[in-house]
Motif scaffolding. Structure first.
Motif, PDB file in Angstrom:
ATOM      1  N   HIS A 135       6.461  39.085  20.864  1.00 42.27           N
ATOM      2  CA  HIS A 135       7.242  38.160  21.672  1.00 42.27           C
ATOM      3  C   HIS A 135       6.644  36.771  21.464  1.00 42.27           C
ATOM      4  O   HIS A 135       6.106  36.486  20.405  1.00 42.27           O
ATOM      5  CB  HIS A 135       7.222  38.567  23.153  1.00 42.27           C
ATOM      6  CG  HIS A 135       8.042  39.782  23.439  1.00 42.27           C
ATOM      7  ND1 HIS A 135       9.386  39.734  23.665  1.00 42.27           N
ATOM      8  CD2 HIS A 135       7.686  41.088  23.519  1.00 42.27           C
ATOM      9  CE1 HIS A 135       9.852  40.957  23.879  1.00 42.27           C
ATOM     10  NE2 HIS A 135       8.834  41.798  23.786  1.00 42.27           N
ATOM     11  N   THR A 182       6.115  32.406  23.257  1.00 37.11           N
ATOM     12  CA  THR A 182       6.518  31.334  24.151  1.00 37.11           C
ATOM     13  C   THR A 182       6.694  30.059  23.342  1.00 37.11           C
ATOM     14  O   THR A 182       6.127  29.921  22.255  1.00 37.11           O
ATOM     15  CB  THR A 182       5.448  31.074  25.240  1.00 37.11           C
ATOM     16  OG1 THR A 182       4.196  30.776  24.602  1.00 37.11           O
ATOM     17  CG2 THR A 182       5.277  32.283  26.137  1.00 37.11           C
ATOM     18  N   TYR A 225      11.362  35.145  22.708  1.00 38.87           N
ATOM     19  CA  TYR A 225      10.454  34.099  23.192  1.00 38.87           C
ATOM     20  C   TYR A 225      10.902  33.595  24.568  1.00 38.87           C
ATOM     21  O   TYR A 225      12.077  33.717  24.942  1.00 38.87           O
ATOM     22  CB  TYR A 225      10.407  32.929  22.210  1.00 38.87           C
ATOM     23  CG  TYR A 225       9.528  33.158  21.002  1.00 38.87           C
ATOM     24  CD1 TYR A 225       8.544  32.243  20.655  1.00 38.87           C
ATOM     25  CD2 TYR A 225       9.671  34.287  20.200  1.00 38.87           C
ATOM     26  CE1 TYR A 225       7.726  32.441  19.546  1.00 38.87           C
ATOM     27  CE2 TYR A 225       8.866  34.495  19.085  1.00 38.87           C
ATOM     28  CZ  TYR A 225       7.905  33.570  18.763  1.00 38.87           C
ATOM     29  OH  TYR A 225       7.099  33.768  17.662  1.00 38.87           O
ATOM     30  N   GLU A 226       9.959  33.036  25.299  1.00 42.39           N
ATOM     31  CA  GLU A 226      10.239  32.457  26.604  1.00 42.39           C
ATOM     32  C   GLU A 226       9.847  30.987  26.610  1.00 42.39           C
ATOM     33  O   GLU A 226       8.881  30.602  25.952  1.00 42.39           O
ATOM     34  CB  GLU A 226       9.446  33.202  27.694  1.00 42.39           C
ATOM     35  CG  GLU A 226       9.829  34.662  27.828  1.00 42.39           C
ATOM     36  CD  GLU A 226       8.981  35.382  28.868  1.00 42.39           C
ATOM     37  OE1 GLU A 226       8.057  34.739  29.428  1.00 42.39           O
ATOM     38  OE2 GLU A 226       9.223  36.557  29.127  1.00 42.39           O
ATOM     39  N   PRO A 227      10.569  30.124  27.360  1.00 43.24           N
ATOM     40  CA  PRO A 227      11.776  30.425  28.122  1.00 43.24           C
ATOM     41  C   PRO A 227      12.991  30.568  27.217  1.00 43.24           C
ATOM     42  O   PRO A 227      13.028  29.975  26.133  1.00 43.24           O
ATOM     43  CB  PRO A 227      11.911  29.212  29.030  1.00 43.24           C
ATOM     44  CG  PRO A 227      11.279  28.087  28.257  1.00 43.24           C
ATOM     45  CD  PRO A 227      10.161  28.701  27.512  1.00 43.24           C
ATOM     46  N   ARG A 228      13.939  31.321  27.636  1.00 43.02           N
ATOM     47  CA  ARG A 228      15.145  31.554  26.855  1.00 43.02           C
ATOM     48  C   ARG A 228      16.145  30.437  27.121  1.00 43.02           C
ATOM     49  O   ARG A 228      16.605  30.257  28.255  1.00 43.02           O
ATOM     50  CB  ARG A 228      15.745  32.912  27.237  1.00 43.02           C
ATOM     51  CG  ARG A 228      16.926  33.340  26.383  1.00 43.02           C
ATOM     52  CD  ARG A 228      17.434  34.693  26.874  1.00 43.02           C
ATOM     53  NE  ARG A 228      18.660  35.100  26.218  1.00 43.02           N
ATOM     54  CZ  ARG A 228      18.713  35.817  25.094  1.00 43.02           C
ATOM     55  NH1 ARG A 228      17.589  36.198  24.533  1.00 43.02           N
ATOM     56  NH2 ARG A 228      19.868  36.155  24.559  1.00 43.02           N
TER      57      ARG A 228
END
Length: 440
Positions: free
Chosen positions: A293, A295, A434-437
């Motif tokens: 994942h 960010t 990834y964040e934020p989407r």
């Protein structure tokens, strides 16, 4: 003064010397104060007759002199530590990076490399981290190769294949340096599996990084238009993507839990940092990979380091101890989703991690930045990016107490060209894992 000299408490002897000098100095002050009190109690007549110093005064003066010597020696040695093998480590101040948008003015390959060097991160590792990014050469030289047929070729008897025997196959090979085979490892493989501890406070310039630069509108198969999907917060601004692919020979993450010790390990770890630029070659965002994942943050939210000469265009990226997950804040602890690479239920492992006090830990232990000869092209048409296989034996999670209980087994990392971040970077960062989407 210590800051101007490039010193920091991370420089071992300097920090210890300062502490010792401080203790001795306080002792000297205490003894001199005691002498003054005793003198007052003795009275004026005793003072007039006292031609020699009292024992407390002599001890106080001695402690003060020793404190001065210790401070001088430790300061001098700290300056040697700070300048030897690069400067000492200091956390950067948070501020917007100064960016030079001038074009390099050379050929495409040289211009791409210069652009990558201009914005390359400086990586902050935990003190206990034993592996730094490197090229795959030593790993491949020490590894055995398992073919699709199951046959294993010994180390040194093969070159990395670039395609599977059948056109319909992919990821059909497996490399392994045998980190779980204590009695059968070669000396070279054992060194890769064990790694090495580094001195805190140093900026190391060794190893290598694999660099990929994508430019929107560039002709040729290297940059298909599909790689710049018209999505996300920078859809109208994004013109260039720089990817820094990092290879680690081994990954070993340990943490104590209420039932014993939790251990996650696998060979051949691949991680990546992606930076997006606009048409003036000014940075827009930085994206960090972490456990399949990641960010991303806007560029003005990054921290720039002062440890490299020139404009402050090098952001700090913090690497989690053992897992090599990349984060922005070196002083934060996070609950990792350590089974995300096995396509498990999203967030479940993260919730378990939080409840069990399992954390990805980052800190300013030692720094790393690629050396002048450590910039390697990441080209899917040639080795190692053309290798259709896995980099290591199984990914294992186990609980160790009175015995070892296997909790999870998965595949070792694949070559970057078979990962979503390589095939579809913009969509993966802003619409994927990834964040934020921000997919709008």
């Amino acid at each position: 003064l210590a800051g101007e000299a490039g010193l920091h408490p991370a420089a071992g002897l300097f920090a210890d010397g300062v502490r010792a000098a401080g203790i001795l100095g306080l002792l000297a002050l205490a003894l001199l104060a005691l002498d003054a009190v005793l003198g007052a109690l003795r009275g004026e007549e005793q003072k007039r007759r006292g031609a020699t110093w009292s024992l407390a005064a002599r001890l106080g003066l001695s402690a003060a002199l020793v404190s001065a010597v210790v401070l001088s020696v430790s300061t001098g040695w700290g300056m040697v530590e700070a300048t030897e093998n690069e400067r000492a480590l200091t956390p950067p101040d948070r501020q917007v990076t100064e960016v030079s948008s001038a074009a390099p003015g050379v050929g495409d390959a040289e211009a791409d490399l210069e652009l990558a060097r201009r914005f390359a991160p400086v990586f902050a590792f935990a003190r206990e981290e034993r592996w730094a990014p490197t090229s795959v050469d030593a790993f491949v030289a020490a590894a055995t190769l398992e073919e699709p047929s199951g046959e294993r070729l010994p180390a040194g008897s093969f070159e990395l294949p670039s395609r599977c025997p059948k056109a319909t196959e992919f990821n059909c090979y497996e490399l392994s340096i045998g980190c779980d085979e204590d009695g059968r490892r070669t000396v070279a493989a054992a060194a890769l599996c064990e790694g090495e501890l580094r001195r805190p406070g140093r900026l190391y310039r060794d190893g290598a990084v694999y660099v990929r630069v994508l430019k929107k509108g560039r002709r040729g198969p290297a940059t298909p238009r599909s790689l710049f999907a018209e999505i996300g917060p920078f859809r109208d601004e994004l013109r260039t993507l720089i990817q820094y692919w990092l290879f680690y020979p081994y990954n070993e993450w340990r943490t104590p839990v209420f039932a014993g010790e939790l251990v996650q390990r696998h060979e051949g770890d691949w991680e990546a940092v992606t930076i997006g630029l606009d048409e003036r070659r000014e940075p827009l965002f930085l994206a960090d990979s972490a456990h399949c994942h990641g960010t991303w943050v806007r560029w003005e939210e990054t921290e720039a380091t002062t440890r490299l000469p020139g404009p402050r265009t090098h952001p700090i990226v913090a690497v989690a101890r053992g897992s090599h997950a990349n984060y922005q804040d070196p002083d934060e602890k996070r609950s990792p989703d350590w089974t995300s690479c096995a396509n498990g239920p999203a967030g479940v492992a993260k919730a378990i991690s939080y409840a069990s006090n399992i954390r990805d830990e980052t800190e300013f232990g030692w720094l790393w930045h690629p050396p002048p000869r450590g910039w390697l092209p990441a080209d899917e048409g040639r080795s190692p990016m053309s290798f259709p296989g896995r980099w290591g034996a199984e990914d294992r999670m186990a609980l160790k107490n009175f015995r070892t209980t296997d909790l999870h087994e998965g595949d070792a990392p694949r070559t970057p060209t078979f990962q979503a971040l390589w095939r579809d970077p913009v969509r993966t960062i802003f619409c994927g894992s990834y964040e934020p989407r921000e997919c709008g």
